[in-house]
Design an enzyme around this catalytic site. Structure first.
Site, PDB file in Angstrom:
ATOM      1  N   ASN A 137       1.486   2.096  -1.884  1.00 19.83           N
ATOM      2  CA  ASN A 137       0.222   1.707  -2.502  1.00 19.83           C
ATOM      3  C   ASN A 137      -0.659   2.926  -2.702  1.00 19.83           C
ATOM      4  OD1 ASN A 137      -2.425   1.722  -0.758  1.00 19.83           O
ATOM      5  ND2 ASN A 137      -0.758   1.228   0.669  1.00 19.83           N
TER       6      ASN A 137
ATOM      7  N   THR B 295       2.258  -5.411   5.388  1.00 18.99           N
ATOM      8  CA  THR B 295       3.006  -5.669   4.153  1.00 18.99           C
ATOM      9  C   THR B 295       3.683  -7.042   4.146  1.00 18.99           C
ATOM     10  OG1 THR B 295       3.326  -3.294   3.976  1.00 18.99           O
ATOM     11  CG2 THR B 295       4.772  -4.657   2.642  1.00 18.99           C
TER      12      THR B 295
ATOM     13  N   CYS C 262      -6.857   7.335   5.690  1.00 16.04           N
ATOM     14  CA  CYS C 262      -6.422   6.955   4.364  1.00 16.04           C
ATOM     15  C   CYS C 262      -5.736   8.124   3.658  1.00 16.04           C
ATOM     16  CB  CYS C 262      -7.590   6.491   3.522  1.00 16.04           C
ATOM     17  SG  CYS C 262      -7.062   6.075   1.862  1.00 16.04           S
TER      18      CYS C 262
ATOM     19  N   LYS D  44      -8.267   4.154  13.788  1.00 17.97           N
ATOM     20  CA  LYS D  44      -6.969   3.962  13.133  1.00 17.97           C
ATOM     21  C   LYS D  44      -6.389   5.324  12.773  1.00 17.97           C
ATOM     22  CE  LYS D  44      -4.447   1.208   9.892  1.00 17.97           C
ATOM     23  NZ  LYS D  44      -4.502   0.030   9.035  1.00 17.97           N
TER      24      LYS D  44
ATOM     25  N   GLY E  54       5.617  -2.046   9.477  1.00 14.98           N
ATOM     26  CA  GLY E  54       6.859  -2.727   9.102  1.00 14.98           C
ATOM     27  C   GLY E  54       7.227  -3.928   9.937  1.00 14.98           C
TER      28      GLY E  54
HETATM   29  O1  RRO Z   1      -7.148   1.967  -0.181  1.00 16.14           O
HETATM   30  C1  RRO Z   1      -6.041   2.514   0.012  1.00 16.14           C
HETATM   31  O2  RRO Z   1      -5.389   3.011  -0.923  1.00 16.14           O
HETATM   32  C2  RRO Z   1      -5.442   2.615   1.350  1.00 16.14           C
HETATM   33  C3  RRO Z   1      -6.150   2.766   2.524  1.00 16.14           C
HETATM   34 BR1  RRO Z   1      -8.008   2.779   2.586  1.00 16.14          BR
HETATM   35  C4  RRO Z   1      -5.466   2.914   3.760  1.00 16.14           C
HETATM   36  O3  RRO Z   1      -6.028   3.073   4.841  1.00 16.14           O
HETATM   37  N1  RRO Z   1      -4.120   2.898   3.714  1.00 16.14           N
HETATM   38  C5  RRO Z   1      -3.428   2.740   2.578  1.00 16.14           C
HETATM   39  O4  RRO Z   1      -2.192   2.703   2.598  1.00 16.14           O
HETATM   40  N2  RRO Z   1      -4.100   2.603   1.392  1.00 16.14           N
END
Ligand code: RRO
Length: 310
Positions: A70, A266, A131, A165, A244
Site C-alpha cells: 500500500n 490485511t 509510516c 508503533k 500477516g
Molecule cells: O497511510 C499509509 O500509506 C500507511 C501508513 Br500511515 C502506515 O503506517 N503504514 C502503511 O503501510 N501505510
C-alpha cells in the site's frame, strides 16, 4: 479469554492494526450487526495528522502473492475534522478507542497528543513513527535518539497510555524499542509494513503513485515473528504483535515469542470478521495447550523471551 493491556480491560487479545478497518464505513454497511459482534477488543483508528491530507496519488494498492503493497499516504481530515466528525462516531463503538497520531515534528506530535489528553472517549494513543510512505515519517522511529527526544517531549502531556508503533525499516529495532521504553512509552506495537515496490507490468515504471509502499500480509509474517521476539526480549513494557496474522495459530505464534496482544491488519480486507474468528481460534488453541501441558500454556523457553515483571 479477557486480557488487560496498559490498564485497559479487553474482552479478548485481538485488536485491529491502524488503518486496516474503517469502523465508520463498516457501521454504515453492517449496522447493528457490527456493534453486536464487533470484531476487535479495542479499535485503533487510522492515523490522524494535524492538517488534512489528500494522500498519495493513485494507484495506491498492489496485490501480490502473500499480501499487498500500500501507498496510501495518510489521507485524513486532520485533527479538527477528526474531532468534530469521526471521534463522536468512534466513541459509540462498544470497545475502547485507541487513536493513532502522526506528526512531522515533535511539536506537531505534542499538539496532537495534547488534543486528546483530556478526552474521556480515548483510552490510549498510538504514535505512528513508522509510516514508510511519507518521507519525514521515517526519521523518528528509525533512530533511538530521535525517538527518545519525541517521547520526552510528549510523555508529560498525558496520563494516557502511549503506544509507540515501531517501524521494521530500521537497522536496530530493539535499540529503538529500548529508547522508547526508557523515555516513557507505555507499550510498543510492531511491525508496521516493510518498504517495497512493484513495477507496472507493461511500462516497467513504478506501479504505485507514491513510488514505493508498505508490504503487508502473510508475506511478512516471518519478519514479524523475528522482530517481535527481538523487541519483546529487549523491553519489559507490553508488546502488540502484528504482521500477516490470518489465524489463531499465527496469533499464538506471536504470543509465544512475547506479544501480549495481537493486531490483525490485511486479513480484515479479505474477511471483515477476521478479528473475532482469530480470537476464537486463539482461545481454542490455548485451551487445548493448557490441557495438554497440565495447566501451563507458557513453556519455560517462551518465558525466557520476556523480561520479568510484566
Ligand atoms: O497511510 C499509509 O500509506 C500507511 C501508513 Br500511515 C502506515 O503506517 N503504514 C502503511 O503501510 N501505510
Amino acid at each position: 479469554m479477557s486480557a488487560a493491556f496498559c490498564g485497559i480491560e479487553l474482552a479478548h487479545p485481538v485488536i485491529n492494526a491502524s488503518g486496516t478497518f474503517d469502523a465508520i464505513a463498516a457501521e454504515r454497511v453492517f449496522g447493528d450487526q457490527l456493534i453486536e459482534r464487533f470484531p476487535f477488543a479495542a479499535f485503533v483508528s487510522k492515523t490522524v495528522t494535524l492538517e488534512p491530507r489528500q494522500g498519495n496519488p493513485p494507484p495506491r494498492l498492489w496485490e501480490m502473492a502473500g499480501g499487498m503493497i500500500n501507498s496510501i499516504g495518510l489521507p485524513n481530515k486532520g485533527l479538527q475534522g477528526y474531532l468534530t466528525e469521526d471521534l463522536p462516531k468512534l466513541a459509540r463503538l462498544p470497545v475502547p478507542l485507541i487513536v493513532n497520531v502522526m506528526g512531522f515534528s515533535r511539536e506537531e506530535v505534542a499538539e496532537l497528543v495534547g488534543a486528546f489528553a483530556g478526552r474521556d472517549e480515548v483510552a490510549a494513543l498510538e504514535l505512528n513513527v513508522s509510516c514508510p510512505n511519507v518521507e519525514t515519517g521515517m526519521v523518528m522511529g528509525a533512530d533511538p535518539h530521535e525517538l527518545a527526544l519525541l517521547l520526552e517531549r510528549v510523555r508529560p502531556i498525558t496520563d494516557k497510555p502511549l503506544i509507540v508503533k515501531l517501524t521494521p525499516n530500521a537497522s536496530d529495532v530493539p535499540a529503538v524499542a529500548r529508547a522508547a521504553e526508557g523515555a516513557g512509552a507505555s507499550a510498543l506495537s510492531l511491525i508496521n509494513t516493510i518498504r517495497g515496490m512493484a513495477l507496472h507490468p507493461r511500462t516497467g515504471e513504478p506501479w504505485l503513485g507514491g513510488g514505493t509502499g508498505g508490504v503487508s500480509g502473510p508475506a511478512i509474517r516471518a519478519v514479524a515473528l523475528a522482530q517481535v521476539r527481538s523487541v519483546a526480549s529487549a523491553v519489559s513494557i507490553p508488546v502488540v504483535g502484528m504482521g500477516g496474522v490470518q489465524s489463531g495459530r499465527d496469533a499464538r505464534d506471536l504470543m509465544r515469542v512475547g506479544a501480549d496482544i495481537i493486531a490483525v491488519g490485511t486479513e480484515s480486507f479479505r474477511d471483515p470478521a477476521a478479528g473475532l474468528r482469530i480470537a476464537s481460534e486463539l482461545h481454542e488453541l490455548r485451551a487445548v495447550e493448557k490441557n495438554s501441558h497440565g495447566g501451563d500454556s507458557c513453556s519455560p523457553e517462551t518465558a525466557g523471551f520476556r523480561s520479568a515483571g510484566r
